[in-house]
Design a protein around this motif. Sequence first.
Motif, PDB file in Angstrom:
ATOM      1  N   LEU A  70     -11.660  -6.302   1.442  1.00 14.20           N
ATOM      2  CA  LEU A  70     -10.575  -6.490   0.484  1.00 14.20           C
ATOM      3  C   LEU A  70      -9.295  -6.942   1.178  1.00 14.20           C
ATOM      4  CD1 LEU A  70     -10.099  -6.256  -2.559  1.00 14.20           C
ATOM      5  CD2 LEU A  70      -9.067  -4.017  -2.137  1.00 14.20           C
ATOM      6  N   THR A  74      -7.394 -10.449   0.465  1.00 14.59           N
ATOM      7  CA  THR A  74      -5.988 -10.443   0.037  1.00 14.59           C
ATOM      8  C   THR A  74      -5.127 -11.241   0.996  1.00 14.59           C
ATOM      9  OG1 THR A  74      -6.375  -8.230  -0.891  1.00 14.59           O
ATOM     10  CG2 THR A  74      -4.095  -8.969  -0.699  1.00 14.59           C
ATOM     11  N   SER A  97      -9.358   3.097  -6.288  1.00 15.14           N
ATOM     12  CA  SER A  97      -7.960   2.933  -6.702  1.00 15.14           C
ATOM     13  C   SER A  97      -7.011   3.106  -5.526  1.00 15.14           C
ATOM     14  CB  SER A  97      -7.618   3.941  -7.805  1.00 15.14           C
ATOM     15  OG  SER A  97      -8.477   3.793  -8.912  1.00 15.14           O
ATOM     16  N   ILE A 100      -6.629  -0.126  -3.468  1.00 11.95           N
ATOM     17  CA  ILE A 100      -5.766  -1.155  -4.056  1.00 11.95           C
ATOM     18  C   ILE A 100      -4.296  -0.744  -3.953  1.00 11.95           C
ATOM     19  CG2 ILE A 100      -5.141  -2.341  -6.198  1.00 11.95           C
ATOM     20  CD1 ILE A 100      -8.051  -2.392  -6.964  1.00 11.95           C
ATOM     21  N   LEU A 114       2.323  -6.124  -6.746  1.00 14.65           N
ATOM     22  CA  LEU A 114       1.230  -5.490  -7.486  1.00 14.65           C
ATOM     23  C   LEU A 114       1.685  -5.185  -8.908  1.00 14.65           C
ATOM     24  CD1 LEU A 114      -1.656  -4.270  -7.199  1.00 14.65           C
ATOM     25  CD2 LEU A 114      -0.555  -2.094  -6.630  1.00 14.65           C
ATOM     26  N   TYR A 142      -3.774  -5.705 -11.494  1.00 16.34           N
ATOM     27  CA  TYR A 142      -4.733  -4.644 -11.216  1.00 16.34           C
ATOM     28  C   TYR A 142      -4.982  -3.816 -12.472  1.00 16.34           C
ATOM     29  CZ  TYR A 142      -5.337   0.274  -9.673  1.00 16.34           C
ATOM     30  OH  TYR A 142      -5.705   1.586  -9.538  1.00 16.34           O
ATOM     31  N   TYR A 176      -7.713  -7.779  -9.651  1.00  9.08           N
ATOM     32  CA  TYR A 176      -8.528  -6.742  -9.047  1.00  9.08           C
ATOM     33  C   TYR A 176      -8.763  -5.661 -10.096  1.00  9.08           C
ATOM     34  CZ  TYR A 176      -7.712  -8.531  -4.263  1.00  9.08           C
ATOM     35  OH  TYR A 176      -7.675  -9.304  -3.120  1.00  9.08           O
ATOM     36  N   THR A 178     -11.020  -1.775 -10.881  1.00  3.26           N
ATOM     37  CA  THR A 178     -11.907  -0.709 -10.436  1.00  3.26           C
ATOM     38  C   THR A 178     -12.678  -0.184 -11.636  1.00  3.26           C
ATOM     39  OG1 THR A 178     -10.363   1.132 -10.821  1.00  3.26           O
ATOM     40  CG2 THR A 178     -10.192  -0.035  -8.717  1.00  3.26           C
TER      41      THR A 178
END
Length: 283
Positions: A70, A74, A97, A100, A114, A142, A176, A178
């Motif tokens: 990841l 990124t 989580s 991220i 973010l 996210y 992104y 989860t």
Amino acid sequence: MNAQLSTRLLNLLDRLEPLLPPERAPIDWSRDIAALWQRHALGGRLTPVQPRDSVRVAELIGIDSQKNALVENTRTFLRGRPANHALLWGARGTGKSSLIRALINDLAGEGLRLIQVDRHDLVGLPTLVQTLRDSDYRFVVYCDDLSFEGSDDAYKALKSVLDGTLTGPPDNVLLYATSNRRHLLPESMTDNNDTQVVGGEIHHGDAVEEKISLSDRFGLWLSFYPFDQDTYLQTCAHWVAHLGGQFDDAAEAEARRFALSRGVRSGRAAWQFAIAWTGRHDA
């Protein structure tokens, strides 16, 4: 007639006023590194927030391959190179989580920003990504704990933004997510009723194809699994030390009992044990 029309318009505006969001200063991405997106009757708004903790990627234990993949994806994105949208799926409490959230602590200085979007606000996702298109910053949008019920159409907005619209998301936006589900939508035995075998090959019916098509639009899949005992105890020791405690033989024995009572070994369980242990014992 004009007076009547003006009166009606004023009455309409009075009724709409409570639906409008409160006025806020425009978000300043040079200062604000994280935000929440919330849709409202006339679109949506970004609300700046502080990251909930200062945990770094290196502090997350037991998920090295997922961290490396990841972070590499990124950083590729931050360099302006093509990168994949990512789906982090698997067992609960295993760091999806947290990983991220840790990205913003590690990479904000490299231009990462973010934005978290709740599942119920995904209908406004196309509007959000368009507002970010001309920004000089690069954004990970996210969605945490993403899953949909069979009658939930909110997934169509996400599906469209990922790979369905004419323009697609701008180059400075990645998505992104989860989830505990790999395919994000509930699956049932009846979905297989239309499955056929043709020439020895399995051909799924439309219901199955619809349900797997959303997760297929994430180019990077990262799987998370329950911890083995050694990894769990190593994680307990790390967080106990992080909170200023000592992970001695008594703490290890209690950590084993804690996992047994919870029926799970995970990073979340290790963190919860560390809080309970250090809270009861002086450093």
